[in-house]
Design a protein around this motif. Structure first.
Motif, mmCIF file in Angstrom:
data_model
loop_
_atom_site.group_PDB
_atom_site.id
_atom_site.type_symbol
_atom_site.label_atom_id
_atom_site.label_comp_id
_atom_site.label_asym_id
_atom_site.label_seq_id
_atom_site.Cartn_x
_atom_site.Cartn_y
_atom_site.Cartn_z
ATOM 1 N N ASP A 210 -57.973 -60.029 56.991
ATOM 2 C CA ASP A 210 -58.094 -60.007 55.600
ATOM 3 C C ASP A 210 -58.046 -61.430 54.758
ATOM 4 O O ASP A 210 -58.751 -61.714 53.654
ATOM 5 C CB ASP A 210 -56.724 -59.417 54.889
ATOM 6 N N GLY A 211 -57.371 -62.349 55.641
ATOM 7 C CA GLY A 211 -57.296 -63.629 55.031
ATOM 8 C C GLY A 211 -58.677 -64.410 54.939
ATOM 9 O O GLY A 211 -58.869 -65.441 54.156
ATOM 10 N N PHE A 212 -59.406 -63.823 55.718
ATOM 11 C CA PHE A 212 -61.004 -64.442 55.909
ATOM 12 C C PHE A 212 -62.047 -63.915 54.778
ATOM 13 O O PHE A 212 -63.013 -64.451 54.673
ATOM 14 C CB PHE A 212 -61.731 -64.229 57.294
ATOM 15 N N TYR A 216 -60.066 -66.080 46.814
ATOM 16 C CA TYR A 216 -59.211 -66.053 45.538
ATOM 17 C C TYR A 216 -57.820 -66.589 45.675
ATOM 18 O O TYR A 216 -57.410 -67.245 45.116
ATOM 19 C CB TYR A 216 -58.931 -64.392 45.392
ATOM 20 N N HIS A 217 -57.468 -66.620 47.230
ATOM 21 C CA HIS A 217 -56.158 -67.214 47.323
ATOM 22 C C HIS A 217 -55.903 -68.809 47.540
ATOM 23 O O HIS A 217 -55.052 -69.387 47.658
ATOM 24 C CB HIS A 217 -55.323 -66.592 48.631
ATOM 25 N N PHE A 218 -57.182 -69.452 47.605
ATOM 26 C CA PHE A 218 -57.283 -70.878 48.146
ATOM 27 C C PHE A 218 -56.685 -71.579 47.046
ATOM 28 O O PHE A 218 -55.971 -72.443 47.756
ATOM 29 C CB PHE A 218 -58.841 -71.090 48.410
ATOM 30 N N ARG A 219 -56.742 -71.459 46.011
ATOM 31 C CA ARG A 219 -56.007 -72.481 44.870
ATOM 32 C C ARG A 219 -54.485 -72.339 45.042
ATOM 33 O O ARG A 219 -53.842 -73.472 44.904
ATOM 34 C CB ARG A 219 -56.503 -72.084 43.530
ATOM 35 N N LEU A 221 -52.351 -70.853 48.086
ATOM 36 C CA LEU A 221 -51.719 -70.851 49.143
ATOM 37 C C LEU A 221 -52.393 -71.916 50.185
ATOM 38 O O LEU A 221 -51.575 -72.768 50.749
ATOM 39 C CB LEU A 221 -52.539 -69.592 49.902
ATOM 40 N N HIS A 222 -53.654 -72.461 49.500
ATOM 41 C CA HIS A 222 -54.291 -73.549 50.492
ATOM 42 C C HIS A 222 -54.300 -74.873 49.673
ATOM 43 O O HIS A 222 -55.220 -75.851 49.978
ATOM 44 C CB HIS A 222 -55.328 -73.321 51.153
ATOM 45 N N SER A 223 -53.488 -75.092 48.569
ATOM 46 C CA SER A 223 -53.551 -76.175 47.660
ATOM 47 C C SER A 223 -53.465 -77.677 48.574
ATOM 48 O O SER A 223 -54.074 -78.358 47.978
ATOM 49 C CB SER A 223 -52.567 -76.199 46.641
ATOM 50 N N GLU A 339 -50.283 -70.917 56.908
ATOM 51 C CA GLU A 339 -50.573 -70.621 55.625
ATOM 52 C C GLU A 339 -51.030 -68.978 55.471
ATOM 53 O O GLU A 339 -50.122 -68.220 55.081
ATOM 54 C CB GLU A 339 -51.382 -71.343 54.798
ATOM 55 N N ASP A 340 -52.214 -68.647 55.945
ATOM 56 C CA ASP A 340 -52.553 -67.385 55.911
ATOM 57 C C ASP A 340 -51.748 -66.520 56.539
ATOM 58 O O ASP A 340 -51.043 -65.284 56.016
ATOM 59 C CB ASP A 340 -53.683 -67.090 56.509
ATOM 60 N N PHE A 341 -51.188 -66.697 57.963
ATOM 61 C CA PHE A 341 -50.405 -65.963 58.699
ATOM 62 C C PHE A 341 -49.025 -65.890 58.302
ATOM 63 O O PHE A 341 -48.265 -64.981 58.448
ATOM 64 C CB PHE A 341 -50.420 -66.278 60.165
HETATM 65 FE FE LIG Z 1 -56.542 -68.452 53.952
#
Ligand SMILES: [Fe+2]
Ligand code: FES
Length: 384
Positions: A210-212, A216-219, A221-223, A339-341
């Motif tokens: 799902d994370g791949f 939408y989540h980048f801004r 979770l991955h800031s 982050e993703d996991f």
């Molecule tokens: Fe991600």
């Protein structure tokens, strides 16, 4: 990506960026939490999805030379994959035909004969039983019929695909459709394995995928990691049967590509995420490829086991090249594992709270919707 598709893609993206369009699905979608928590659902996935679809079980770069082999148990079945002296890749159940123990215990290596550790029955790379110690004790045995049980595989585009029963290579090609030519364009068969790691996580195998499938989540979770380098909330999606392509744009995509009136090569400016349905993620990263294979851990819906592999275009020769891959690997693992996991682990734990019956995939997450719609169709479960 082939030239015609590159032109189409560049034109589509140019319109999106000019008009501020986010590629969207027609509706939001809800998926029962049970798809992530119900052991019966995981068993259905095994029989109705994993057993009916072609599935990548190795990458060619793991066994480039005659005599190379790998063993693998991620599918839930012990497999031995060999490259014969004729350079053909074959796969077998890694199960001795004497009394069933594992013939090859090493994860990988190179040899022409495999001697079972129990009583020394010895097989070759074609699975043929070549010798039985004290063979006078088995006078009734038809040695020719005691070869390792073969699992149908084909090697294509640098990947080793296990075929569903009754399939041949033509069926695989047909199921890939246009994706067959697109995968060919990456020439993964010419890459070498830079490194690979097996990872276990306390969440459903689908979370790992799902994370791949959305940016939408980048801004959020991955800031602090990759958000500055990849355009968030934008993932133009194409489906090929059950297989999916979601393109992510690197920050270099603007303005160099989008504003060019002539078609330029988008490939250095994208990360191409492919779901080779059901459970392989193949990623074009510009200067390398990644291959992830995700599996349920047994029938436990709350545990997964996977491998991540980094494929490089050529063997690493200098310390600088090694540092380059070390850095890449550190960023990849830092982003995905930490982050993703991390949010996936928390989500799986949250499912145990019975807080809700469904999870939601937004219209801005079309690739994620396509993945779960395919799974639900095959499993006979209901998404809405
Ligand atoms: Fe991600
Ligand atoms: S179980 Fe393999 S030789 Fe006996």
């Amino acid at each position: 990506m082939e030239q015609l598709e590159r032109e189409r893609f560049v034109a589509e993206v140019a319109v999106h960026l000019r008009d501020g369009v986010v590629p969207m699905a027609p509706f939001t979608m809800e998926n029962p939490v049970a798809a992530y928590t119900d052991p019966a659902h995981t068993r259905r996935e095994r029989t109705l999805v994993f057993d009916t679809q072609p599935m990548v079980i190795a990458v060619s770069a793991q066994l480039p030379n005659a005599g190379d082999f790998v063993t693998d148990e991620l599918t839930g079945e012990p497999l031995l994959v060999t490259r014969g002296e004729d350079l053909v890749v074959r796969a077998f159940f890694n199960v001795c035909r004497h009394r069933g123990t594992k013939v090859v215990c090493e994860a990988s290596g190179s040899q022409r004969r495999f001697a079972c550790p129990f009583h020394g029955w010895t097989y070759d790379t074609r699975g043929t039983l070549r010798s039985i110690p004290e063979s006078y004790a088995f006078p009734e045995l038809d040695q020719a019929r005691r070869h390792l049980s073969e699992v149908p595989v084909v090697e294509r585009h640098g990947l080793v695909w296990r075929l569903p029963s009754g399939w041949d290579e033509a069926d695989l090609i047909e199921s890939l459709g246009q994706l067959d030519a697109e995968l060919a364009s990456y020439r993964a068969e010419t890459y070498v394995l830079e490194r690979s790691e097996q990872i276990e996580q306390p969440f459903n195998w689908k979370f790992a995928i799902d994370g791949f499938l959305e940016t939408y989540h980048f801004r959020f979770l991955h800031s602090k990691t990759i958000a500055p380098f990849i355009r968030g909330n934008y993932g133009p999606t194409t489906t090929y049967g059950h297989n999916i392509r979601m393109m992510a744009l690197r920050s270099s995509y603007l303005p160099e590509v989008a504003e060019a009136s002539d078609v330029v090569d988008p490939m250095p400016h994208v990360a191409g995420v492919y779901i080779l349905f059901p459970n392989t993620v193949f990623v074009w990263q510009g200067d390398h490829l990644e291959v992830w294979r995700m599996y349920p851990h047994g029938d436990d819906p709350g545990r997964s086991i996977m491998t991540a592999s980094l494929l490089a275009p050529k063997a690493t020769e200098t310390a600088e090249e090694q540092q380059h891959w070390d850095r890449n690997w550190a960023v990849l693992m830092g982003t995905v594992l930490d982050e993703d996991f991390a949010v996936s682990r928390a989500a799986q734990a949250g499912f145990g709270s019975r807080a809700q019956t469904h999870v939601v995939y937004g219209r801005n997450e079309p690739a994620l919707q396509a993945f779960h719609r395919s799974l639900a169709a095959l499993c006979g479960s209901e998404v809405r």
